[in-house]
Design an enzyme around this catalytic site. Structure first.
Site, PDB file in Angstrom:
ATOM      1  N   ILE A  30       0.958  -1.393  -0.313  1.00 16.69           N
ATOM      2  CA  ILE A  30      -0.452   0.097   0.380  1.00 16.69           C
ATOM      3  C   ILE A  30       0.818   1.337  -0.078  1.00 16.69           C
ATOM      4  CG2 ILE A  30      -1.928  -1.528   0.885  1.00 16.69           C
ATOM      5  CD1 ILE A  30      -1.108   0.498   3.578  1.00 16.69           C
ATOM      6  N   THR A  50       3.992   0.886   0.764  1.00 13.41           N
ATOM      7  CA  THR A  50       5.538   0.430   2.145  1.00 13.41           C
ATOM      8  C   THR A  50       6.174   0.320   1.989  1.00 13.41           C
ATOM      9  OG1 THR A  50       3.825  -1.553   1.836  1.00 13.41           O
ATOM     10  CG2 THR A  50       3.429   0.211   4.031  1.00 13.41           C
ATOM     11  N   GLY A  79       5.238  -0.196  10.116  1.00  7.96           N
ATOM     12  CA  GLY A  79       4.548   0.823   9.774  1.00  7.96           C
ATOM     13  C   GLY A  79       3.616   2.033  10.291  1.00  7.96           C
ATOM     14  N   GLU A  80       3.011   1.588  11.676  1.00 12.07           N
ATOM     15  CA  GLU A  80       2.422   2.208  12.994  1.00 12.07           C
ATOM     16  C   GLU A  80       2.822   3.102  13.287  1.00 12.07           C
ATOM     17  OE1 GLU A  80      -0.019  -0.963  12.041  1.00 12.07           O
ATOM     18  OE2 GLU A  80      -1.876  -0.096  12.123  1.00 12.07           O
ATOM     19  N   ALA A 133       5.805  -6.717   6.589  1.00 13.73           N
ATOM     20  CA  ALA A 133       7.426  -7.438   6.680  1.00 13.73           C
ATOM     21  C   ALA A 133       7.449  -8.667   7.655  1.00 13.73           C
ATOM     22  CB  ALA A 133       7.630  -6.266   6.931  1.00 13.73           C
ATOM     23  N   LYS A 181       9.854  -6.929  13.109  1.00 12.48           N
ATOM     24  CA  LYS A 181       8.796  -6.137  14.122  1.00 12.48           C
ATOM     25  C   LYS A 181       8.248  -5.840  13.825  1.00 12.48           C
ATOM     26  CE  LYS A 181      10.291  -6.557  19.080  1.00 12.48           C
ATOM     27  NZ  LYS A 181      10.860  -5.189  19.991  1.00 12.48           N
TER      28      LYS A 181
HETATM   29 MO1  MOS Z   1      -3.715   0.042   9.280  1.00 11.78          MO
HETATM   30  S1  MOS Z   1      -5.544   1.037  10.153  1.00 11.78           S
HETATM   31  O1  MOS Z   1      -3.855  -1.603  10.223  1.00 11.78           O
HETATM   32  O2  MOS Z   1      -3.597  -0.504   7.733  1.00 11.78           O
END
Ligand code: MOS
Length: 748
Positions: free
Chosen positions: A469, A471, A708-709, A513, A705
């Site tokens: 997406i 990433t 992304g967030e 990942a 680990k």
């Molecule tokens: Mo994320 S909010 O799990 O795309």
């Protein structure tokens, strides 16, 4: 596994396709005889449709059909058939299902025409009349009716049981504070709007190009809703123009496009407009109440975290908001409360580290306030309360290099030069402030399958139904495959975003990942076994008596580690075994023993400098240092981009992002990118990312680990703390807009 590519900065392998326009997105796929659907959005928040007059629309040349609840084709009639992979408990929204209106902007008709402009023009001619009913969209008013969700959402930990005696310890504590911290609703606003192109393949079979973070989620949804078998529905979405959670669940444009295609037996495309992007899931407005008690030495004595968040009338959306307050610091007396309030809106959706930056804004603001009351440096206060274990579960962490993240981040930022007194730094007409906060996000691995296919000339294809997406999934899977099988990155092709590929969950939760990466590695390792087996069966094989760990797989050859002369090329081994290609599939799962006995999180230490114009109240975030501990870093270049993206969204959350409702209309009003401001380049200045070394042998096979967030989690809190340091004003509601900076007493 060799580490030729692992851990090295590599540019995106799909970068050229993206910048040249060769990458095809959901609304860009085409088909002969493609028809265009345009959604008519409802105008009221609650009530019933009394009549729909489509006659003027149908009279327009080029209009093929107007679908409404009165003439829609039959679908599955159990609402459970509409539940997707990540649905919260409840009964999902069904477009054009019946005459009831349950939120403002609800789709009420789909106009299908020979071309887009005709469909749009005709949509404006559809006349809908309503009986309106009283609605409620204001969380402040509805919070009195808040309830504990009766059914847990799968994958979301409910608040832990209380520990010790939080109220008693609070009463006894010499230092205490109790404050409310609020976050406004936000919308995801990916650049690519939601869109679906359904290609009618004939004979009831369709190929669907959907804007989705997991093609198999859309495929399952379509088969369940329309009663089709899996072999009739293929979802192919190789590129996704940002998701941020908005593409986790199949959205109504998918339903409408498939419905129209099946009914008309024709290819159909439906694209939502930017304002329609504000007519489904959103980050729920959330009101936190946080109580802290501490002793004079700065040891936390009591933490109580209560939160109320909005949800819809038809689903109990849940995310982890309050639990963070029990896992971030050491404290023996902790209690939690997480409630929902029903609103006449669509169901909220996971957005950019769902829950975490909301709960952490409350906790980390309160920690800053308490540090000030204690005359302690905010970082020192956190270090005095460092959690060595996950006190929510009692489990040890698989790894936790947060202490080192604090140290490296503070050093890089120059935190030791901070004057603790608010309003102590001024340059020209700007007040300067320094703030910091902690970030935390769960590190997960999910069951995922992948296939590796090798050709004798060394070409390797790895395939998995996961998504990229934005990433960097294509790139990291290329690196992992190349290292795992000892070929060059330029020999590897990655196939993802196709429901016919080996099974994968949605791309979300920062788990891709670790999960798809491990699946690709496992498939490549299995291919190595087959290659060695083939090599050892060759007549007079130079590797006949070698064990697997004595053989190096590199440069398309198997070579004995201690005797480079003894080698067999992959091509020779495959030829000897009569193989034109070698294809193997593997499935990886998280280790249940690790899941039961350990907690796994990524952590960050965020340090921020803001400059606040004293007269105008304008806040600029001039410097961010984010020190991140996220296990091993596969690709420092794409990883850094992930964190920068998260920090940018943290700046948006802190300063500008907010979807405002007119509660009289029950409608989100600023539904465009001019009035809903996502940070743009001019808002962003220095962002420095540090990856702190962290060896984690438990979370996932490669010690990955996920990132992304974590970049967003502590950022808004750190900015709020920096604004307080600059101005002496504590703003406890996000976003911190100019009006709040100039008159905080009005906002809090
Ligand atoms: Mo994320 S909010 O799990 O795309």
């Amino acid at each position: 596994m060799s580490e030729t590519y692992f851990g090295t900065p590599r540019a995106r392998v799909d970068g050229r396709a993206k910048v040249t326009g060769a990458a095809t997105y959901a609304a860009e796929f085409t088909a002969p005889d493609l028809a265009y659907g345009y959604v008519v959005s409802g105008a009221i928040a609650k009530g019933t449709i009394t009549a729909i007059d489509s006659s003027a629309a149908l009279a327009m040349p080029g209009v093929l059909h107007v679908f409404t609840h009165e003439n829609r084709p039959r679908t599955a009639w159990l609402s459970s058939n509409f539940r997707d992979e990540v649905a919260p408990p409840g009964s999902p929204f069904r477009a054009l299902y019946d005459k009831h209106i349950v939120y403002s902007g609800q789709p009420v008709a789909l106009v299908v025409a020979e071309d887009f402009d005709t469909a749009r023009d005709a949509a404006a001619l559809v006349r809908v009349t309503y009986d309106t009913e009283a609605h409620a969209t204001d969380l402040d008013q509805e919070r009195a009716k808040a309830y504990v969700p009766p059914k847990k959402r799968s994958g979301i930990e409910p608040p832990p049981k209380p520990r010790g005696d939080a109220p008693g310890a609070y009463d006894a504590a010499p230092f205490k504070l109790r404050q409310e911290y609020r976050i406004s609703p936000e919308h995801h606003n990916p650049m690519e709007p939601h869109a679906t192109t359904v290609v009618w393949d004939g004979d009831g079979a369709i190929t669907v190009h959907d804007k989705i973070q997991g093609v198999q989620n859309s495929q399952t949804y379509i088969t369940n809703v329309f009663g089709l078998s899996k072999d009739k529905v293929r979802v192919v979405s190789p590129f996704v123009g940002g998701g941020f959670g908005s593409g986790l669940r199949p959205q109504y444009q998918l339903y409408l496009a498939v419905m129209a295609s099946l009914a008309l037996e024709r290819s159909v495309r439906v694209v939502l407009t930017r304002d329609q992007m504000f007519t489904f899931g959103y980050r729920p407005g959330t009101i936190n109440t946080l109580s802290l008690g501490a002793d004079a030495q700065g040891a936390l004595q009591s933490i109580t975290h209560e939160a109320v968040a909005g949800t819809s009338h038809f689903e109990d959306y849940q995310e982890v908001v309050v639990n963070w307050s029990g896992g971030t610091y050491h404290c023996d007396n902790v209690s939690f409360d997480y409630k929902l309030a029903k609103l006449d809106t669509y169901t909220p959706a996971d957005m950019r580290a769902p829950g975490a930056p909301l709960g952490m804004f409350a906790l980390e603001s309160a920690m800053d306030e308490m540090a000030e009351a204690l005359h302690l440096d905010p970082l020192e206060f956190r270090l005095r309360n460092y959690a060595e274990t996950d006190e929510n579960t009692g489990n040890p962490f698989t790894s936790k290099a947060l202490r080192e993240a604090y140290r490296q981040g503070a050093e890089q930022f120059g935190w030791s030069r901070r004057n603790h007194t608010p309003r102590s730094m001024k340059e020209g007409h700007e007040l300067v402030g320094w703030g910091m906060a902690t970030g935390m996000w769960e590190a997960q691995m999910q069951q995922t399958s992948a296939r590796a296919t090798l050709w004798p000339d060394g070409r390797l294809e790895v395939a998995c139904a996961t998504a990229d997406i934005g990433t960097g999934t294509y790139t990291i899977l290329t690196q992992i495959a190349a290292d795992s099988l000892g070929v060059g990155m330029d020999q590897v092709s990655v196939k993802i975003g196709d429901s016919s590929l080996p099974t994968s969950p949605v791309q979300g939760g920062s788990w891709t990942a670790a999960s798809a990466g491990a699946a690709v590695q496992a498939a490549c390792f299995k291919a190595r076994e087959s290659l060695l087996d083939a090599a050892q069966k060759m007549d007079g094989s130079p590797l006949a008596d070698a064990t697997a760990d004595q053989v190096v797989f590199a440069n398309g050859r198997m070579t004995l580690r201690d005797d480079a002369a003894r080698a067999v090329s992959y091509a020779d081994a495959m030829r000897a075994a009569g193989l034109d290609t070698l294809a193997v599939e593997e499935t990886v799962k998280p280790d249940p023993k690790v899941q039961k006995s350990f907690s796994s999180y990524t952590h960050s230490a965020v340090f921020v400098e803001v400059r606040v114009d004293e007269e105008l109240g304008v806040v600029r975030v001039t410097r961010v240092v984010d020190a991140v501990a996220a296990g091993r870093i596969l690709n420092p270049l794409t990883a850094r981009s992930q964190i920068i993206g998260g920090v940018v969204f943290g700046i948006g959350m802190a300063l500008t992002e907010e979807t405002m409702a007119d509660h009289a209309l029950g409608r989100f009003m600023n539904h465009n990118l001019a009035e809903y401001h996502v940070p743009s380049n001019a808002d962003i200045q220095g962002i420095e990312v540090i990856f702190v070394e962290e060896n984690d042998s438990k979370t996932s096979p490669m010690g990955v680990k996920g990132l992304g967030e974590i970049g967003i989690v502590g950022t808004a809190a750190a900015i709020a703390n920096a604004i307080h340091h600059a101005t002496g004003r504590r703003v406890r509601s996000l976003p911190i807009t100019i009006d709040k900076v100039l008159g905080a007493e009005l906002a809090s």
